[in-house]
Design a protein around this motif. Structure first.
Motif, PDB file in Angstrom:
ATOM      1  N   THR A 118       0.837  -1.206   0.000  1.00  0.00           N
ATOM      2  CA  THR A 118       0.000   0.000   0.000  1.00  0.00           C
ATOM      3  C   THR A 118       0.869   1.251   0.000  1.00  0.00           C
ATOM      4  O   THR A 118       0.682   2.164  -0.805  1.00  0.00           O
ATOM      5  N   HIS A 145      -4.409  -1.847  -5.510  1.00  0.00           N
ATOM      6  CA  HIS A 145      -3.097  -1.231  -5.266  1.00  0.00           C
ATOM      7  C   HIS A 145      -2.940  -0.848  -3.803  1.00  0.00           C
ATOM      8  O   HIS A 145      -2.256   0.111  -3.476  1.00  0.00           O
ATOM      9  N   GLU A 206      -1.779  -3.454 -12.568  1.00  0.00           N
ATOM     10  CA  GLU A 206      -1.174  -4.752 -12.270  1.00  0.00           C
ATOM     11  C   GLU A 206      -0.873  -5.353 -13.646  1.00  0.00           C
ATOM     12  O   GLU A 206      -1.806  -5.735 -14.359  1.00  0.00           O
ATOM     13  N   ASN A 211      -5.719  -9.659  -8.537  1.00  0.00           N
ATOM     14  CA  ASN A 211      -6.673  -9.381  -7.466  1.00  0.00           C
ATOM     15  C   ASN A 211      -8.132  -9.460  -7.919  1.00  0.00           C
ATOM     16  O   ASN A 211      -9.036  -9.024  -7.211  1.00  0.00           O
TER      17      ASN A 211
END
Ligand SMILES: *Cc1c(COP(=O)(O)O)cnc(C)c1O
Length: 428
Positions: A118, A145, A206, A211
């Motif tokens: 993070t 993120h 990404e 995710n």
């Protein structure tokens, strides 16, 4: 299996910790039941407080790429701890891991260490804004993120111009600077850039999504982002918190030969201790305090225990030339085995894999972005999750999570897993 002690511990935890967990993904909210409380772990296995053993496909959500309690990492932490656990002053260890990371990853000259993924992404965006003197960023629906305000923005029909906050506490002022795009849709990104000419500091992505399950970039998607960023003076941030030091020594930049401007790291880089990092060419990194105007700091950043763990991990990965091929071969074996038994049991599914990341979606159509990922059948997933758990296999308690393959997994473990998938999917 019995989960009595875990249930008891969870009830106690709920009284003093919100939801009983220190990070929401650990709760079993999407699948029902109570979280498993871990007592210890070694290699490919987790042992819970009730004495159950599980083959682990979460691996602390990525860091334990060489298995749990990996001896070189454990030894490095123990011997470092005896020398003092934190100084708030520079150590030679920080330069050693920085130099190793810079040598392993393409297109970076300097790296700064922080305490989480993070923090790495949050700092990377601030740096990009300071460097470009622009405010807005583009992120993709379904990409994660970390939990800093700018990133907690979800899709909505009006999102083409302004994102809308998806967590109370994120102000509208913050949300309006995050533009939302669809993964694998380069036209969508080009439109957003055209509608916000000269206002976009960075695109954060990404480069292999992990995710929303594992979603590989379509051919041309990352190349397209690179080109748009170059054309419009936008910095391309690869969030490699999950993929860095996992998909290749140099991460996705190396795997697909695409150059990012800023790269963020976490997970594997800390060897299981709290570490994040962000890196770029010197021109960009020199914008950071104390030599540049962009402020970024941390009392425990570069902590010696964390650096010792990370260094031992990176060394192991750097020195084992075959490790990434071995991981990819295990993943391919598992994917082929699961594919075979799900087909035989006439289940609708799609399996995506890249390197040592794999996800099984319970829907037959291709999964290429958040919308298609969301089509998975959650009722089937719940049955699958609990069936696997009872068979002694721990996968993430959410249909949107990637499974992480570790080098500690044996082919016997993979065969055991495939047999369990066979048994469990017969009950769907
Ligand atoms: C896990 C993750 C983060 C956040 O890292 P934390 O250490 O949990 O803060 C950011 N980006 C990606 C791609 C991640 O997978």
């Amino acid at each position: 299996m019995l989960y009595q002690r875990s249930s008891q511990l969870f009830a106690e935890a709920e009284k003093v910790i919100p939801g009983g967990v220190n990070s929401p993904v650990r709760a079993f909210k999407a699948v029902g039941g109570t979280p498993i409380f871990v007592k210890s772990a070694k290699g490919a296995y987790l042992y819970d407080e009730d004495g159950n053993r599980f083959i682990d496909y979460i691996n602390s959500w990525g860091p334990m790429i060489l298995g749990h309690a990996y001896a070189p990492v454990v030894d490095a932490v123990i011997s470092r701890a005896r020398l003092g656990t934190s100084f708030g002053m520079p150590t030679a260890l920080e330069t050693e891991i920085a130099a190793l990371a810079v040598s392993m990853v393409p297109n970076i000259d300097k790296i700064r260490f922080v305490n989480s993924g993070t923090e790495a992404c949050m700092s990377a965006v601030r740096l990009a804004r300071g460097f470009t003197n622009k405010d807005k960023i583009i992120k993709f629906a379904g990409c994660y993120h970390g939990h800093s305000d700018s990133f907690l923005i979800q899709a909505g029909s009006g999102a083409i111009t302004f994102g809308s906050p998806n967590s109370p506490g994120v102000t509208a002022g913050t949300a309006k600077d995050t533009l939302l795009a669809q993964y694998n849709d380069i036209e969508n990104v080009a439109d957003l850039i055209a509608a916000n000419a000269n206002e976009i500091a960075a695109i954060i992505v990404e480069p292999v999504a992990g995710n929303m399950g594992c979603i590989p970039p379509n051919k041309g998607f990352l190349e397209g982002l690179r080109q748009l960023c170059t054309d419009y003076g936008i910095l391309l941030i690869f969030d490699e918190v999950m993929t860095g030091f996992r998909l290749a020594r140099g991460g996705v930049q190396e795997l697909y030969n695409i150059k990012a401007d800023i790269v963020t790291f976490g997970k594997v880089i800390g060897g299981g201790l709290p570490v994040g990092a962000f890196a770029a060419r010197a021109e960009i990194m020199n914008y950071l305090a104390p030599i540049g105007p962009v402020y970024q700091a941390g009392t425990l950043s570069g902590n010696p225990l964390a650096m010792a763990a990370g260094l031992a991990m990176l060394k192991a990965l750097n020195e084992d030339a075959a490790v990434f091929e071995r991981l990819a071969a295990k993943t391919a074996y598992l994917a082929a085995g699961i594919d075979k038994v799900l087909r035989a049991n006439e289940v609708d599914f799609t399996i995506n894999t890249v390197g040592s990341m794999i996800s099984v979606h319970f829907d037959a159509s291709a999964v290429v972005d958040f919308k298609t990922a969301a089509k998975g059948d959650n009722e089937i997933f719940k049955k699958f999750f609990h069936g696997m758990l009872d068979a002694g296999i721990y996968i993430a308690p959410s249909a949107y999570e990637t499974w992480f393959i570790t080098d500690a997994l044996s082919y016997a473990d993979l065969d055991f897993t495939i047999a369990a998938v066979d048994q469990v999917s017969k009950t769907f």
